[in-house]
Scaffold this motif. Structure first.
Motif, PDB file in Angstrom:
ATOM      1  N   SER A   1       0.824  -1.205   0.000  1.00 47.81           N
ATOM      2  CA  SER A   1       0.000   0.000   0.000  1.00 47.81           C
ATOM      3  C   SER A   1       0.862   1.261   0.000  1.00 47.81           C
ATOM      4  O   SER A   1       0.473   2.276  -0.586  1.00 47.81           O
ATOM      5  N   TYR A   2       2.024   1.206   0.655  1.00 47.49           N
ATOM      6  CA  TYR A   2       2.918   2.371   0.625  1.00 47.49           C
ATOM      7  C   TYR A   2       3.294   2.704  -0.811  1.00 47.49           C
ATOM      8  O   TYR A   2       3.349   3.882  -1.203  1.00 47.49           O
ATOM      9  N   ALA A   3       3.578   1.674  -1.589  1.00 50.99           N
ATOM     10  CA  ALA A   3       3.964   1.888  -2.988  1.00 50.99           C
ATOM     11  C   ALA A   3       2.764   2.277  -3.845  1.00 50.99           C
ATOM     12  O   ALA A   3       2.883   3.129  -4.735  1.00 50.99           O
ATOM     13  N   ASP A   4       1.597   1.694  -3.577  1.00 53.92           N
ATOM     14  CA  ASP A   4       0.421   1.961  -4.409  1.00 53.92           C
ATOM     15  C   ASP A   4       0.008   3.427  -4.384  1.00 53.92           C
ATOM     16  O   ASP A   4      -0.467   3.964  -5.398  1.00 53.92           O
ATOM     17  N   TYR A   5       0.153   4.070  -3.233  1.00 54.35           N
ATOM     18  CA  TYR A   5      -0.309   5.453  -3.100  1.00 54.35           C
ATOM     19  C   TYR A   5       0.837   6.462  -3.118  1.00 54.35           C
ATOM     20  O   TYR A   5       0.610   7.654  -2.925  1.00 54.35           O
ATOM     21  N   LEU A   6       2.039   5.988  -3.361  1.00 56.25           N
ATOM     22  CA  LEU A   6       3.204   6.867  -3.350  1.00 56.25           C
ATOM     23  C   LEU A   6       3.125   7.902  -4.469  1.00 56.25           C
ATOM     24  O   LEU A   6       2.692   7.609  -5.577  1.00 56.25           O
ATOM     25  N   TRP A   7       3.560   9.093  -4.130  1.00 55.72           N
ATOM     26  CA  TRP A   7       3.762  10.129  -5.138  1.00 55.72           C
ATOM     27  C   TRP A   7       5.143  10.701  -4.947  1.00 55.72           C
ATOM     28  O   TRP A   7       5.526  11.046  -3.829  1.00 55.72           O
TER      29      TRP A   7
ATOM     30  N   ALA B   1      11.191   1.410  -4.909  1.00 54.45           N
ATOM     31  CA  ALA B   1      12.040   1.542  -3.727  1.00 54.45           C
ATOM     32  C   ALA B   1      11.534   0.669  -2.583  1.00 54.45           C
ATOM     33  O   ALA B   1      12.318   0.220  -1.744  1.00 54.45           O
ATOM     34  N   PHE B   2      10.225   0.395  -2.549  1.00 55.34           N
ATOM     35  CA  PHE B   2       9.675  -0.427  -1.473  1.00 55.34           C
ATOM     36  C   PHE B   2       9.950  -1.916  -1.687  1.00 55.34           C
ATOM     37  O   PHE B   2       9.728  -2.719  -0.786  1.00 55.34           O
ATOM     38  N   ARG B   3      10.405  -2.283  -2.882  1.00 54.20           N
ATOM     39  CA  ARG B   3      10.744  -3.689  -3.118  1.00 54.20           C
ATOM     40  C   ARG B   3      12.146  -4.012  -2.613  1.00 54.20           C
ATOM     41  O   ARG B   3      12.417  -5.132  -2.195  1.00 54.20           O
TER      42      ARG B   3
ATOM     43  N   ALA C   1       2.327  13.922   2.292  1.00 54.91           N
ATOM     44  CA  ALA C   1       0.965  14.457   2.417  1.00 54.91           C
ATOM     45  C   ALA C   1       0.098  14.021   1.236  1.00 54.91           C
ATOM     46  O   ALA C   1      -1.070  13.626   1.423  1.00 54.91           O
ATOM     47  N   LEU C   2       0.639  14.087   0.027  1.00 55.18           N
ATOM     48  CA  LEU C   2      -0.138  13.670  -1.147  1.00 55.18           C
ATOM     49  C   LEU C   2      -0.439  12.176  -1.104  1.00 55.18           C
ATOM     50  O   LEU C   2      -1.553  11.742  -1.438  1.00 55.18           O
ATOM     51  N   ALA C   3       0.542  11.364  -0.703  1.00 56.04           N
ATOM     52  CA  ALA C   3       0.321   9.925  -0.600  1.00 56.04           C
ATOM     53  C   ALA C   3      -0.744   9.610   0.433  1.00 56.04           C
ATOM     54  O   ALA C   3      -1.624   8.753   0.213  1.00 56.04           O
ATOM     55  N   THR C   4      -0.708  10.300   1.571  1.00 54.74           N
ATOM     56  CA  THR C   4      -1.693  10.059   2.625  1.00 54.74           C
ATOM     57  C   THR C   4      -3.084  10.478   2.171  1.00 54.74           C
ATOM     58  O   THR C   4      -4.079   9.799   2.466  1.00 54.74           O
ATOM     59  N   LEU C   5      -3.168  11.590   1.457  1.00 59.81           N
ATOM     60  CA  LEU C   5      -4.458  12.039   0.941  1.00 59.81           C
ATOM     61  C   LEU C   5      -5.023  11.024  -0.034  1.00 59.81           C
ATOM     62  O   LEU C   5      -6.226  10.705   0.012  1.00 59.81           O
ATOM     63  N   ARG C   6      -4.191  10.474  -0.907  1.00 61.37           N
ATOM     64  CA  ARG C   6      -4.647   9.452  -1.850  1.00 61.37           C
ATOM     65  C   ARG C   6      -5.108   8.208  -1.102  1.00 61.37           C
ATOM     66  O   ARG C   6      -6.125   7.592  -1.442  1.00 61.37           O
ATOM     67  N   PHE C   7      -4.374   7.836  -0.087  1.00 60.25           N
ATOM     68  CA  PHE C   7      -4.736   6.675   0.716  1.00 60.25           C
ATOM     69  C   PHE C   7      -6.074   6.906   1.422  1.00 60.25           C
ATOM     70  O   PHE C   7      -6.941   6.033   1.423  1.00 60.25           O
ATOM     71  N   TRP C   8      -6.252   8.061   2.015  1.00 61.96           N
ATOM     72  CA  TRP C   8      -7.490   8.360   2.729  1.00 61.96           C
ATOM     73  C   TRP C   8      -8.696   8.350   1.782  1.00 61.96           C
ATOM     74  O   TRP C   8      -9.759   7.799   2.119  1.00 61.96           O
TER      75      TRP C   8
END
Length: 379
Positions: A89-95, A102-104, A169-176
């Protein structure tokens, strides 16, 4: 140890399979917020899985309580499965999305970027400063800025930190937006206080009360304690930086400051406390049972903790040796580590904090909405 390195569809299917077994059993209800969140559900889409994975605090209580863990044919390994989904999920919503890989391989990515930034910082200092400024002993006022000008130091730190804050912040907003598209506004407002309490107190690192199964079947509050210690130390170093900024801009006094000054004392105490928390968390990672773990998430945890430790140690080294010829190189190395840390934050374990906070907010909002539905109609 669960590798988690399986195709996206297979990992999603495995997570849904395990959670369906858990919803049918619910023996672990009460251990953590995941089980109330899945109660009564029989289907889980990708956003549900990402929400539940970040709601999980990896206390591992369910692993030791479960009757369906290997070698049972059901082979339920909920902590490792949710850890793999959480990392994905960290990678899916990363911006920006270009950094998802990098998460792999988190260790390789963090080492490569931080090393490059450190080398660039050292090269900048070596090319721009005369040898006397870099290798001479100097603890007089403004000595740090004779190694690297304040404008360059503050500009690089500010730009890299702004990058990190913006990306996270952008990644968290996408996740939310993905996990909580239909949360009622009223329930969300009522959920703010209890969610904030859970976030600040790390209540769910208590494993339902007795603590996490950090090392084997015995429960303890160690991980919760070490998290609090590390955050308290970080708060001390942050206060040190703020106080130093007040000294510099408010009183016109440039670093380095006397050993008995407030910025130095806050930095010293904060750094030592932070190292104690980091060391405790690394000790838990080293001693922990590997079977209910996701190998790559463990690497992500360790890489982030080691980087934080190196930044802290280098800062303490500058403080201890600031009146020696080693100060210039130590300061350049410390600043390179700080700039590198800020740049890698968006694709490091640091993103778990806002993602988990968002998951806890949704869980509290769902609880608030359920309470509101159960209230009798007063009309």
């Amino acid at each position: 140890m669960f590798s988690g390195e399986m195709p996206t569809d297979e990992l999603t299917a495995e997570a849904e399979r395990v959670l369906r077994i858990c919803t049918a059993c619910m023996y672990c209800d009460g251990l953590c917020p995941v089980f109330p969140a899945i109660d009564g559900k029989h289907r889980f889409d990708l956003s549900d899985l990402n929400y539940l994975a970040n709601l999980c605090h990896n206390c591992r209580g369910c692993w030791y309580a479960c009757q369906y863990t290997p070698p049972h044919p059901f082979a339920v390994n909920l902590p490792a499965t949710l850890a793999a989904v959480r990392r994905r999920s960290y990678a899916d919503y990363l911006w920006p999305a270009a950094f998802r890989r990098a998460f792999r391989a988190p260790v390789a990515g963090i080492v490569a970027i931080v090393s490059l930034i450190m080398l660039a910082t050292l090269a900048l200092v070596l090319m721009s400063r005369p040898p006397a400024a870099l290798f001479g002993a100097d603890d007089s006022e403004g000595a740090f800025y004779r190694v690297l000008p304040w404008s360059v130091m503050a500009g690089a730190a500010g730009a890299s930190l702004l990058w990190a804050v913006g990306c996270i912040a952008l990644a968290t907003l996408r996740f939310w937006r993905a996990i909580a598209p239909d949360v009622p506004r009223g329930a969300l407002l009522r959920a703010l206080a209890p969610a904030l309490r859970d976030i600040v107190t790390l209540r769910h690192l208590g494993g339902g009360g007795p603590g996490c199964n950090d090392i084997g079947e015995r429960t303890s509050q160690r991980r919760r304690l070490f998290h609090h210690v590390m955050v308290a130390g970080f708060a001390g170093t942050l206060l040190s930086t703020v106080t130093a900024a007040i000294y510099h801009h408010g009183f016109g006094v440039a670093a380095p400051y006397p050993l008995t000054s407030l910025p130095v004392l806050l930095g010293l105490v904060g750094g030592v406390v932070m190292l104690a928390g980091i060391g405790g968390l690394l000790w838990i990672e080293y001693r922990a049972d590997s079977e209910p773990a996701d190998r790559t998430e463990v690497a992500l945890n360790v890489a982030f903790l080691v980087l934080l430790g190196l930044v802290t140690l280098s800062g303490l080294a500058v403080l201890a040796l600031r009146d020696t010829p080693a100060m210039g190189l130590l300061l350049a190395g410390h600043l390179g580590l700080v700039f590198g840390l800020f740049l890698v934050l968006p694709f490091s374990k640091a993103v778990h904090a806002p993602f988990r906070a968002a998951a806890l907010l949704r869980a509290a909002a769902e609880k608030a909405a359920a309470v509101a539905r159960r209230k009798p109609d007063r009309g």
